[in-house]
Design a protein around this motif. Structure first.
Motif: not given
Length: 298
Positions: A73-90
């Motif tokens: 899939g796309e890289l952006t599909d891996l991204i999770k959003t945590v506190e204050h809107g920080v995005d992270i690739i777990p």
């Protein structure tokens, strides 16, 4: 885009905790932040932000799949959003096998006369996903040991923020930083900047002050000095959140010295933004906690 790796050769210096709180400090000032942790060990950034539920799931797409062109899939599909809107690739357990996966792909490409530089793949994946157009800040959290995790992190960011504990061991790690950076630059054929050296867990002893002074005499910028905040930072890991959220939601009484720690994270974030020639659109007063998160990017 401001990009940097929070890195230290010495373990146990608060590298991942600093990464988490800097990510939040940038985000709560109105910047779009992506964190890419590359440490295969447990007790990582994904755990701290409580997004490591798929770490052992062998069926999911992962960053490693993208690094070796085996993604579904796309890289952006891996991204999770945590506190204050920080995005992270777990992180995923496949990171433990990153070196072998990269070597196999390199060898397979070589059989067909194709090149596959092992240490530039994170940069390629981020570039192809146009991360630089979507985010203001990229922070990578590599392991302390040398290898493809670290080399990909440095190639993608080109900058280092170095936390260190002012002890004999910590002083040695900083004293060798120039040689380390020179060697890495030569090996990767890139330029690497040291944006800040950050003393951490400082108890204010005479020896520690002397070590910090010697580091500054070597020309390294130490914009803030963090005291020993073991209780606060252990609480962050226990509750799986940044120090900002921990104080706001899990402290019945706010302690001035802990609020000052938040202010220091804010000041360090502003310093790094200045080094990267970016300006946060809505920076809070250092250590300020009570703004509604919806106001940040207003």
């Amino acid at each position: 885009m401001l990009s940097y790796a929070v890195y230290s050769e010495a373990g146990g210096v608060g590298k991942t905790t600093m990464t988490a709180n800097l990510a939040v400090a940038h985000a709560r000032a109105g910047l779009d932040v992506l964190a890419v942790p590359l440490d295969p060990q447990d007790g990582d950034l994904s755990y701290l932000f409580d997004v490591d539920q798929d770490r052992a799931n062998s069926e999911v797409d992962t960053l490693v799949h993208h690094l070796v062109n085996r993604n579904s899939g796309e890289l952006t599909d891996l991204i999770k959003t945590v506190e204050h809107g920080v995005d992270i690739i777990p992180e995923h357990n496949r990171l433990e096998d990153l070196a072998e996966a990269l070597r196999k792909e390199r060898d397979a490409r070589s059989d067909f006369g194709e090149s596959f530089p092992m240490y530039t793949q994170l940069q390629r994946v981020l570039r192809e996903a146009e991360i630089h157009k979507q985010y203001d800040v990229l922070i990578v959290d590599p392991p302390a040991s040398s290898g493809p995790h670290l080399y990909n992190a440095l190639d993608a960011t080109r900058n280092i923020v170095l936390p260190f504990e002012p002890s004999g061991k910590g002083q040695a790690s900083v004293s060798g930083l120039n040689d380390l950076v020179t060697n890495l630059e030569s090996q990767l054929e890139i330029n690497i900047g040291v944006l800040a050296v950050v003393p951490n867990r400082v108890k204010g002893t005479r020896d520690q002050k002397a070590i910090i002074g010697e580091i500054e005499e070597q020309g390294f910028d130490t914009p803030v000095v963090f005291g020993d905040r073991t209780s606060l930072l252990e609480g962050c890991w226990r509750e799986k959140c940044s120090a900002y959220r921990y104080i706001q939601e899990h402290r019945n009484q706010r302690r001035d010295y802990e609020l000052e720690t938040l202010a220091q994270f804010d000041r360090l974030a502003r310093h790094l933004e200045s080094e990267g020639n970016i300006e946060a659109p809505n920076p809070p007063n250092p250590g300020e906690l009570d703004r509604d998160e919806t106001e940040v990017k207003a």
